[in-house]
Design an enzyme around this catalytic site. Structure first.
Site, PDB file in Angstrom:
ATOM      1  N   ASN A  98     -74.387  -4.750  60.570  1.00  0.00           N
ATOM      2  CA  ASN A  98     -74.253  -4.375  59.162  1.00  0.00           C
ATOM      3  C   ASN A  98     -75.566  -4.739  58.468  1.00  0.00           C
ATOM      4  O   ASN A  98     -75.825  -5.910  58.210  1.00  0.00           O
ATOM      5  CB  ASN A  98     -73.069  -5.143  58.550  1.00  0.00           C
ATOM      6  CG  ASN A  98     -72.955  -4.940  57.057  1.00  0.00           C
ATOM      7  OD1 ASN A  98     -73.614  -4.068  56.487  1.00  0.00           O
ATOM      8  ND2 ASN A  98     -72.126  -5.742  56.415  1.00  0.00           N
ATOM      9  N   GLU A 113     -63.573 -11.586  59.279  1.00  0.00           N
ATOM     10  CA  GLU A 113     -64.796 -12.191  58.750  1.00  0.00           C
ATOM     11  C   GLU A 113     -64.425 -13.215  57.678  1.00  0.00           C
ATOM     12  O   GLU A 113     -64.234 -12.846  56.511  1.00  0.00           O
ATOM     13  CB  GLU A 113     -65.684 -11.120  58.114  1.00  0.00           C
ATOM     14  CG  GLU A 113     -66.159 -10.058  59.079  1.00  0.00           C
ATOM     15  CD  GLU A 113     -67.470  -9.461  58.626  1.00  0.00           C
ATOM     16  OE1 GLU A 113     -68.421  -9.513  59.404  1.00  0.00           O
ATOM     17  OE2 GLU A 113     -67.545  -8.989  57.485  1.00  0.00           O
ATOM     18  N   GLY A 130     -73.165 -15.148  56.329  1.00  0.00           N
ATOM     19  CA  GLY A 130     -74.511 -15.437  55.839  1.00  0.00           C
ATOM     20  C   GLY A 130     -74.770 -16.903  55.560  1.00  0.00           C
ATOM     21  O   GLY A 130     -75.776 -17.258  54.952  1.00  0.00           O
ATOM     22  N   LYS A 164     -76.447  -4.090  55.541  1.00  0.00           N
ATOM     23  CA  LYS A 164     -76.253  -4.327  54.100  1.00  0.00           C
ATOM     24  C   LYS A 164     -77.344  -3.581  53.312  1.00  0.00           C
ATOM     25  O   LYS A 164     -77.748  -2.504  53.712  1.00  0.00           O
ATOM     26  CB  LYS A 164     -76.229  -5.824  53.793  1.00  0.00           C
ATOM     27  CG  LYS A 164     -75.264  -6.583  54.703  1.00  0.00           C
ATOM     28  CD  LYS A 164     -75.015  -7.978  54.239  1.00  0.00           C
ATOM     29  CE  LYS A 164     -74.176  -8.708  55.288  1.00  0.00           C
ATOM     30  NZ  LYS A 164     -73.655  -9.971  54.819  1.00  0.00           N
ATOM     31  N   HIS A 201     -65.378  -4.639  53.288  1.00  0.00           N
ATOM     32  CA  HIS A 201     -66.195  -5.835  53.523  1.00  0.00           C
ATOM     33  C   HIS A 201     -65.992  -6.800  52.345  1.00  0.00           C
ATOM     34  O   HIS A 201     -65.832  -6.361  51.204  1.00  0.00           O
ATOM     35  CB  HIS A 201     -67.667  -5.434  53.657  1.00  0.00           C
ATOM     36  CG  HIS A 201     -68.530  -6.557  54.135  1.00  0.00           C
ATOM     37  ND1 HIS A 201     -68.948  -7.571  53.306  1.00  0.00           N
ATOM     38  CD2 HIS A 201     -69.033  -6.843  55.359  1.00  0.00           C
ATOM     39  CE1 HIS A 201     -69.679  -8.426  54.009  1.00  0.00           C
ATOM     40  NE2 HIS A 201     -69.745  -8.000  55.262  1.00  0.00           N
TER      41      HIS A 201
END
Ligand code: PEP
Length: 243
Positions: A12, A167, A173, A14, A97
């Site tokens: 991903n 997730e 992150g 982003k 997400h």
């Protein structure tokens, strides 16, 4: 891993990447992806989907979107229909997400409507679920993800090959990951909820150093990777760890 299910390692990107660096990254992943058993997917920003899909044509790496609208067309300025992603060469789309749930207040019902639209357009949806730190600390992680699955997955999701990504919001992150036992427990609960044929990805600070251990857990059928997917060698190392 679940026997009989081909692992999926999805990147991903982003909101990262202009044309030059996005295409260079895609090409590096394609070159290194030859011979890897896992299915490999990159999800660039919408502006790069068509160019990345064209660059990856004929390679073992697929292209996906990061979101789509629930409607097939209409007066929705700035949004992208699932059929537009498919038209640009995407075969997957990430939906729900946690950053979209947080930044755009997306609800389970909206994610479900988007999944229906994605399937109708021939895309494979990857629906994300996951608890916040407060929910985990309150002992609610399992019930939160179960409720998200119930609310976000439409009928026919499994038959369409839909994928679920667990997730934990607090692991995205941050460099923090749940314990292997905690990941296994949530994936076991998800397995009960979605059935035997739906691939279950883990996402949240997956890196080359922790990928093999996470991907070896029962009911972990691949990974959804954010930061590490922006470095071709790291992303490929994770894909190789998926066996
Ligand atoms: C993500 O955003 O889907 C993700 C898993 O990010 P990271 O790998 O950077 O934690």
């Amino acid at each position: 891993m679940t026997p009989g299910l081909r692992p999926l390692v999805a990147g991903n990107w982003k909101m990262h990447g202009l044309a030059a660096d996005g295409l260079a990254l895609a090409r590096a992943v394609a070159a290194g992806g030859e011979g890897i058993h896992a299915e490999i997917l990159v999800c660039p920003p919408a502006t790069l989907v068509a160019a990345v899909a064209a660059a990856l044509a004929g390679s073992p790496v697929a292209t996906g979107g990061q979101d789509c609208h629930a409607n097939p067309k209409g007066a929705h300025t700035g949004d992208i229909a699932a059929a537009m992603l498919a038209d640009a060469g995407a075969t997957y789309v990430i939906l729900g997400h946690s950053e979209r749930r947080a930044d755009h207040a997306e609800t389970d019902a909206q994610v479900k409507a988007k999944a229906i639209a994605a399937i109708a357009a021939g895309l494979t949806p990857i629906v994300c679920v996951g608890e916040t730190l407060a929910q985990r600390e309150a002992g609610q992680a399992e019930s939160v993800v179960r409720n998200q699955v119930t609310g976000s997955l439409p009928e026919g999701f499994a038959a369409a090959g839909g994928v679920v990504a667990y997730e934990p919001v607090w692991a995205i992150g941050t460099g923090k990951t749940p314990t292997e036992a905690d990941i296994a427990a949530i994936h076991a609960a998800l397995r009960q909820a979605v059935g035997a044929t739906t691939r279950l990805l883990y996402g949240g600070s997956v890196k080359p150093g922790n990928a093999a251990a996470i991907l070896a857990l029962p009911d972990v059928d691949g990974a959804l990777v954010g930061g590490a997917s922006l470095v071709a060698e790291d992303f490929l190392a994770i894909a190789r760890a998926a066996g």
